[in-house]
Design an enzyme around this catalytic site. Structure first.
Site, short mmCIF file in Angstrom:
data_model
loop_
_atom_site.label_atom_id
_atom_site.label_comp_id
_atom_site.label_asym_id
_atom_site.label_seq_id
_atom_site.Cartn_x
_atom_site.Cartn_y
_atom_site.Cartn_z
N SER A 257 0.82 -1.20 0.00
CA SER A 257 0.00 0.00 0.00
C SER A 257 0.86 1.26 0.00
CB SER A 257 -0.95 -0.06 1.20
OG SER A 257 -2.10 0.69 0.93
N LYS A 261 4.07 2.12 -2.59
CA LYS A 261 4.41 3.33 -3.35
C LYS A 261 5.88 3.69 -3.05
CE LYS A 261 -0.13 5.20 -1.86
NZ LYS A 261 -1.21 4.57 -2.53
N TRP A 348 -10.34 0.32 -4.52
CA TRP A 348 -9.76 1.63 -4.23
C TRP A 348 -8.38 1.77 -4.89
CZ3 TRP A 348 -11.30 6.18 -2.97
CH2 TRP A 348 -10.55 7.07 -2.19
N HIS A 399 -7.73 -5.79 0.89
CA HIS A 399 -6.48 -5.05 0.97
C HIS A 399 -5.60 -5.58 2.11
CE1 HIS A 399 -4.11 -1.49 0.16
NE2 HIS A 399 -4.20 -1.07 1.41
C1 GTR Z 1 -5.34 4.58 2.15
C2 GTR Z 1 -4.82 5.35 0.98
C3 GTR Z 1 -4.20 4.41 0.00
C4 GTR Z 1 -3.26 3.41 0.65
C5 GTR Z 1 -3.74 2.97 2.02
C6 GTR Z 1 -2.68 2.26 2.87
O1 GTR Z 1 -6.10 5.30 3.05
O2 GTR Z 1 -5.89 6.04 0.42
O3 GTR Z 1 -3.54 5.15 -1.00
O4 GTR Z 1 -1.98 3.86 0.70
O5 GTR Z 1 -4.22 4.01 2.78
O6 GTR Z 1 -1.52 2.61 2.87
O7 GTR Z 1 -3.08 1.34 3.58
#
Ligand code: GTR
Length: 418
Positions: A257, A261, A348, A399
């Site tokens: 996540s 990045k 998402w 996720h």
């Molecule tokens: C979320 C964000 C995502 C992702 C996520 C995470 O709220 O919108 O881009 O990075 O967090 O890191 O779990």
């Protein structure tokens, strides 16, 4: 009914803002964040989840230099196109690492040669960074397999969840960082917490590494937290290449996540990483921005203003003006190994947009002479595809980063890294 819907929207929109205020070390913090992603992946909120509503778009050309020259081989890629693209990402997305000089030293705090019932050696290392009067410590945990009898390839995780998921004592085990399974397959496992380098909240860039290195007033291309975490991964690599139990030319940087990045950016900035793993990195990671599917630039740069450079914000609702898209970020790993994976319920993070991004990055990998071709259509659920130096899977479920994901990273590394 209408006001209920409004209430739902407000809660859904505000949740990530609360998450920005929570330290990455905080157990509740990452759970809230993962829950938010699940909520936001449900159709019914203001974000787009329909392929039919994806706008038509043209991706910036990957293999043409700014002077209009075609990039036909690895030399031109390495000497001119790659540096150009890297610069564009520094200027428009992640920001630039300041040139401030700093001191660095390593201290192996403890070594246990009989960790995991003798299967591994565990080292705890302090990476001390200082500049002028200020200092910070990155705490690196490293397990290497004893059976190998030679330096082992290592996965370095940028941890955005905290010690409950990456416990060096292994009293608490988590699929997020499955050390036992990796050791059994001959891989070393290393981890550091992103919060050691830069806290995951909008603090005006006053803390963490910013407090040490940001000497000049901030500009539109000053670095954000993702670049800082990637920088931290490089400092860990500085140590790893000195450790005789580690195959320094076979270190993979991994992140989930927001960590995904950062891992992509770490691998872009630091070509010593032999492999990059982006697990569900989504918007600002693997997913194509121009698709505006799921999380968007507008949303991420307001919810998490500390992650990127401030120039990035200008591309919110203005994606076509951005001189890059994320296939170019993925291409910055070429000709090294790159693994991207997604989860089916994590809309998402736009799984299809992440696959298309990888697909569009392949021409850069193919310049190396290794055939990295992958099909244009995303593979079915739970079916891994490997094309030379690139690999992908989309897992069922939500996720997260699970043992089944790690098993596929290792299957890929068995081919691309060993
Ligand atoms: C979320 C964000 C995502 C992702 C996520 C995470 O709220 O919108 O881009 O990075 O967090 O890191 O779990």
């Amino acid at each position: 009914m209408r006001s209920l819907y409004r209430l739902f929207l407000t809660v859904a929109l505000l949740l990530p803002m609360f998450a920005t205020g929570i330290s990455a070390q905080d157990e509740e913090g990452w759970k809230a964040s993962e829950k938010t992603v699940q909520e936001l992946s449900k159709p019914g909120n203001t974000f787009n989840y329909y392929e039919a509503k994806v706008p038509s778009y043209i991706l910036p050309q990957l293999l043409v230099t700014s002077a209009g020259k075609k990039v036909g081989d690895m030399n031109i890629w390495n000497e001119s196109r790659r540096p150009e693209i890297l610069e564009l990402f520094r200027k428009n997305v992640f920001g630039r690492v300041p040139e401030t000089s700093f001191e660095k030293s390593f201290k192996v705090i403890s070594t246990d040669k009989k960790a995991l019932n003798g299967a591994a050696t565990l080292k705890l290392i302090d990476i001390n960074i200082s500049s002028d009067e200020k200092a910070l410590v990155i705490h690196l945990t490293l397990f290497t397999p004893n059976k190998a009898g030679k330096p082992a390839p290592v996965f370095l995780l940028i941890d955005n969840r905290g010690p409950a998921n990456t416990d060096p004592s292994r009293k608490v085990k988590s699929e997020f960082w499955p050390v036992e399974e990796a050791i059994a397959r001959g891989y070393g496992m290393a981890v550091f917490s992103n919060a050691d380098v830069d806290p995951d909240n909008f603090d005006g860039f006053k803390n963490g590494i910013h407090a040490l290195l940001d000497k000049k007033p901030r500009t539109g291309d000053s670095w954000g937290a993702l670049a800082a975490w990637g920088w931290g991964a490089s400092r860990c690599l500085d140590y790893l290449i000195t450790d005789k139990d580690v195959a320094g030319s076979k270190v993979a940087v991994v992140g989930h996540s927001r960590g995904g990045k950062a891992a992509l950016w770490a691998g872009a900035e630091d070509q010593r990483f032999a492999m990059v793993v982006s697990n569900e990195s989504g918007c600002g990671g693997a997913a194509l921005a121009r698709r505006q599917y799921g999380e968007t630039i507008e949303r991420i740069s307001t919810s998490f203003p500390h992650w990127f450079c401030s120039n990035y914000r200008s591309y919110g609702n203005n994606e076509d003006a951005m001189p890059v898209d994320m296939h170019m970020l993925l291409a910055l790993t070429a000709p090294r190994a790159l693994y991207v994976d997604c989860a089916a319920e994590d809309l998402w993070g736009d799984p299809r947009g992440s696959y298309l991004s990888l697909y569009s990055a392949v021409p850069a990998f193919n310049l190396s002479g290794t055939n990295c071709t992958i099909p244009e259509n995303m593979p079915p659920l739970n079916k891994q595809i490997i094309g030379g130096k690139v690999g992908f899977h989309i897992r069922d479920g939500g996720h997260n980063m699970l043992l089944s994901d790690w098993n596929r990273f290792m299957d890929f590394a068995d081919i691309a890294l060993k």
